[in-house]
Design an enzyme around this catalytic site. Structure first.
Site, mmCIF file in Angstrom:
data_model
loop_
_atom_site.group_PDB
_atom_site.id
_atom_site.type_symbol
_atom_site.label_atom_id
_atom_site.label_comp_id
_atom_site.label_asym_id
_atom_site.label_seq_id
_atom_site.Cartn_x
_atom_site.Cartn_y
_atom_site.Cartn_z
ATOM 1 N N LYS A 29 0.814 -1.218 0.000
ATOM 2 C CA LYS A 29 0.000 0.000 0.000
ATOM 3 C C LYS A 29 0.848 1.270 0.000
ATOM 4 O O LYS A 29 0.453 2.288 -0.550
ATOM 5 C CB LYS A 29 -0.938 0.004 1.217
ATOM 6 C CG LYS A 29 -2.019 -1.067 1.167
ATOM 7 C CD LYS A 29 -3.037 -0.781 0.082
ATOM 8 C CE LYS A 29 -4.193 -1.770 0.098
ATOM 9 N NZ LYS A 29 -5.097 -1.573 -1.057
ATOM 10 N N GLU A 34 -10.019 5.637 2.899
ATOM 11 C CA GLU A 34 -10.764 4.501 3.436
ATOM 12 C C GLU A 34 -9.748 3.408 3.757
ATOM 13 O O GLU A 34 -8.640 3.414 3.221
ATOM 14 C CB GLU A 34 -11.753 3.985 2.368
ATOM 15 C CG GLU A 34 -11.174 2.980 1.350
ATOM 16 C CD GLU A 34 -10.145 3.567 0.391
ATOM 17 O OE1 GLU A 34 -10.076 4.808 0.284
ATOM 18 O OE2 GLU A 34 -9.403 2.789 -0.235
ATOM 19 N N SER A 82 1.744 -9.593 -0.758
ATOM 20 C CA SER A 82 1.401 -8.169 -0.736
ATOM 21 C C SER A 82 1.567 -7.523 0.631
ATOM 22 O O SER A 82 1.732 -6.318 0.745
ATOM 23 C CB SER A 82 -0.029 -7.977 -1.242
ATOM 24 O OG SER A 82 -0.918 -8.766 -0.481
#
Lengths: 257, 394
Positions: free
Chosen positions: B85, B107, B374
């Site tokens: 991210k 969010e 990830s």
């Protein structure tokens, strides 16, 4: 019963409610009361699971209606039944996915059949509208455009192609009552009028007769939603009288404007 | 004219109030994306601050145990803040700074994107507010604390299913209230144009590195690249530079929850249909009247009823395959990688690993699979322990 009929003789009062809150029988009765109280055009909200343009009041109404089992087809049936009892024009207000999943063509055709003259989709801006508006136009249903306080140079672009009326969003944010409206409504409406003869109605945040009167001096009509939905939420199946009284107070204020 | 299309998907289905904001963002991004100074600054942040490039690790024990294709792990879990991210967030917050914004909102589902955004906001001295479903604040309490520690305000969202989709709803509502000084750091390759393109470009560093690293290690491209898909940002990042290489299979793993044939699922490609939601046309889990379905997955990061428009198009064209993976399979893979390689993967990434565990044995030993890890699994330990009937306190 075209949308523009609502703006013919006086300052137009556009009123919103969420269909099926608390149930469709109550909605049907409320529509009759609203016309009696002096409403010129009713926006019929078809509830959506994720109404991103709505504040807490209308969100709550959407949840109540959907948990009661309301569907697009049941709302169409309710309109079929109530339409002969009403003289004023009606418009649907919902979200793109409700229309898209029903089939844009099938939705537009049904609107024409049951006597609904317009549709408002707050999540379909100018750039995406043709997918919808071209189809609605073929069925004689107005695809109503919105402008916002942030629209600036986009106002003339949008107003030029506007049908029915131009929905002027008074404030930033979502629907719901506001104690004050800070946008220069007069300037916003003036910009609309530079580009079109289509009437301009102002909504978002209008909840009192005084606000309605002030705004009506600067526009062709006012839109009241959350204040009505809030009464329906409070009184449920006994909302007819309070809604009539409230609607009448807005009507009287508009007639003074 | 509609902009930002991937085949029939994408577009800009948002309130008029936000149109000038997304147009302004598009113009700012167009100015910055090929600007030397911007890219130098971003690369420096990614390398010096976030710890890029991330390693491409050969999972020898896993490969031997499964007895098929060679398995490489792309270690996005080793990035600062523990997931991919941060790649997107550093890009977007730098862009927001250039646009003169002083406040960011976002969010978050699992909390990884929220933590990354709060981190970048702290670094850049910006105000930060995060929207997170109430349900997710319970599942990911540690991440809520981290965001607060980093100086962000965390708003628990009670509407709808109180998960990721509702957090997006609330962040969008907040953005329409306050646009002037605020940038919405969307965390996945979703939402209205230009977000799917911006987020993809910032995540494409993953496949750019994989390509370079695998050529160095193996002298050839992989046979398959596998990644988990919620909105799809780590997957598009891992796929992007391979889309033009037809010999590389691209496989996205969706969260099937208790099974794609049950109502408790978040497998959008397997169970959804075409729709319009959260600013985009794509596939969504929904009922026959277009009401968005309440989805479910053990993974808060994949618990989303839609998929990014570029993935929807890769599915339409057949360029990428999307497969459902259940909670059970993901939890097994979570435990498997921990025991086999000593690497605790995020429960999201475990969905991709679970598919690799099925796929590798069917392939030849000279073939190569790259799986994108990830994120790291620390945040999931308490929830997985509960899933196995063990109550631990953090």
């Amino acid at each position: 019963m075209k949308i523009s009929d609502a703006f013919k003789s006086r300052k137009a009062f556009v009123a919103f409610l969420t269909c099926g809150d608390p149930d469709l029988d109550v909605t049907e009765k409320l529509l009759v009361e609203m016309e009696k109280g002096g409403v010129d055009l009713i926006e019929l909200g078809i509830p959506f699971s994720d109404p991103t343009a709505e504040g807490p009041v209308i969100q709550g109404a959407n949840i109540r209606a959907l948990s009661g089992g309301v569907t697009t087809d049941k709302i169409f049936d309710m309109v079929r039944s109530v339409r002969p009892k009403l003289k004023i024009p009606l418009a649907f207000m919902t979200y793109a996915n409700v229309v898209f999943s029903y089939g844009i063509e099938r939705f537009a055709k049904t609107c024409a059949e049951i006597g609904v003259g317009g549709v408002i989709l707050p999540d379909v801006p100018f750039e995406e509208k043709h997918e919808f508006s071209d189809v609605f136009e073929r069925y004689g249903v107005d695809f109503i455009s919105l402008i916002a306080p942030t629209s600036e140079d986009r106002i003339s672009l949008i107003a030029k192609e506007a049908k029915g009326f131009v929905y002027c969003v008074s404030s930033l944010g979502v629907t719901g009552t506001r104690s004050t409206i800070t946008t220069d409504i007069g300037a916003m409406v003036a910009k609309v009028r530079e580009s079109t003869d289509t009437p301009a109605a102002v909504g978002f945040g209008i909840s009192t007769p005084q606000q309605a009167k002030d705004i009506a001096k600067k526009a062709d009509g006012v839109i009241v939603g959350s204040a009505i939905v809030s009464l329906i939420g409070q009184y449920g199946e006994n909302a007819s009288q309070p809604v009539y009284t409230f609607v009448k107070s807005i009507r009287d204020a508009l007639d003074e404007a | 004219m509609s902009k930002g299309r991937f085949g029939i998907h994408g577009g800009q289905y948002i309130p008029e109030t936000l149109m000038n904001a997304v147009n302004e963002l598009e113009q700012a991004y167009d100015r910055c994306k090929d600007d030397e100074d911007f890219n130098r600054e971003l690369t420096q942040l990614l390398n010096e601050y976030a710890g890029r490039p991330s390693r491409l690790y050969f999972a020898r024990k896993m490969t031997e145990d499964l007895g098929g294709a060679k398995i490489y792990l792309k270690r996005e879990d080793l990035n600062h803040t523990g997931a991919h991210k941060i790649n997107n967030v550093l890009g977007q917050v730098l862009l927001a700074k250039k646009m003169g914004k002083t406040r960011v909102i976002a969010e978050t589902g699992a909390g990884q994107h929220g933590v990354a955004t709060a981190t970048a906001a702290a670094l850049f001295g910006m105000e930060c507010e995060i929207f997170m479903g109430r349900e997710d604040t319970k599942r990911q309490a540690l991440n809520v604390y981290k965001m607060r520690l980093l100086g962000a305000k965390v708003n628990a969202v009670d509407s709808g299913t109180a998960t990721l989709k509702d957090a997006v709803n609330e962040a969008m509502r907040e953005w329409t209230k306050r646009i002037d000084d605020t940038h919405y750091v969307l965390g996945s390759v979703m939402g209205p144009h230009p977000f799917p393109t911006i987020v993809r470009d910032f995540q494409a560093v993953i496949s750019k590195e994989i390509k370079q690293q695998i050529m160095e290690k193996e002298g050839k491209l992989p046979d398959a690249v596998v990644a988990c898909v919620g909105g799809g940002s780590n997957a598009i990042g891992a796929f992007y530079h391979f889309i033009g290489e037809p010999g590389v299979r691209l496989i996205g793993c969706e969260a099937a929850g208790r099974g794609a044939d049950t109502f408790e699922t978040a497998a959008t490609i397997a169970t959804g249909k075409l729709g319009i939601f959260h600013g985009m046309k794509s596939y969504f889990c929904q009922d026959e009247y277009g009401q968005i379905a309440p989805v479910y997955s053990i993974s808060a990061g994949l618990d989303y009823p839609g998929i990014g428009p570029e993935h929807a198009n890769l599915h339409d064209t057949g360029r990428a395959e999307y497969v459902p993976v259940t909670d059970d399979e993901a939890v097994e893979a979570f435990e498997y990688l921990s025991k086999t390689e000593g690497i605790i993967p995020a429960i999201e990434s475990s969905h991709a690993l679970a598919h690799v565990m099925k796929l590798a044995p069917t392939m030849d030993k000279d073939q190569i699979i790259v799986v994108n890890i990830s994120g790291r699994g620390d945040k999931d330990c308490a929830a997985i322990a509960r899933y196995r009937g063990e109550d631990i306190s953090e």
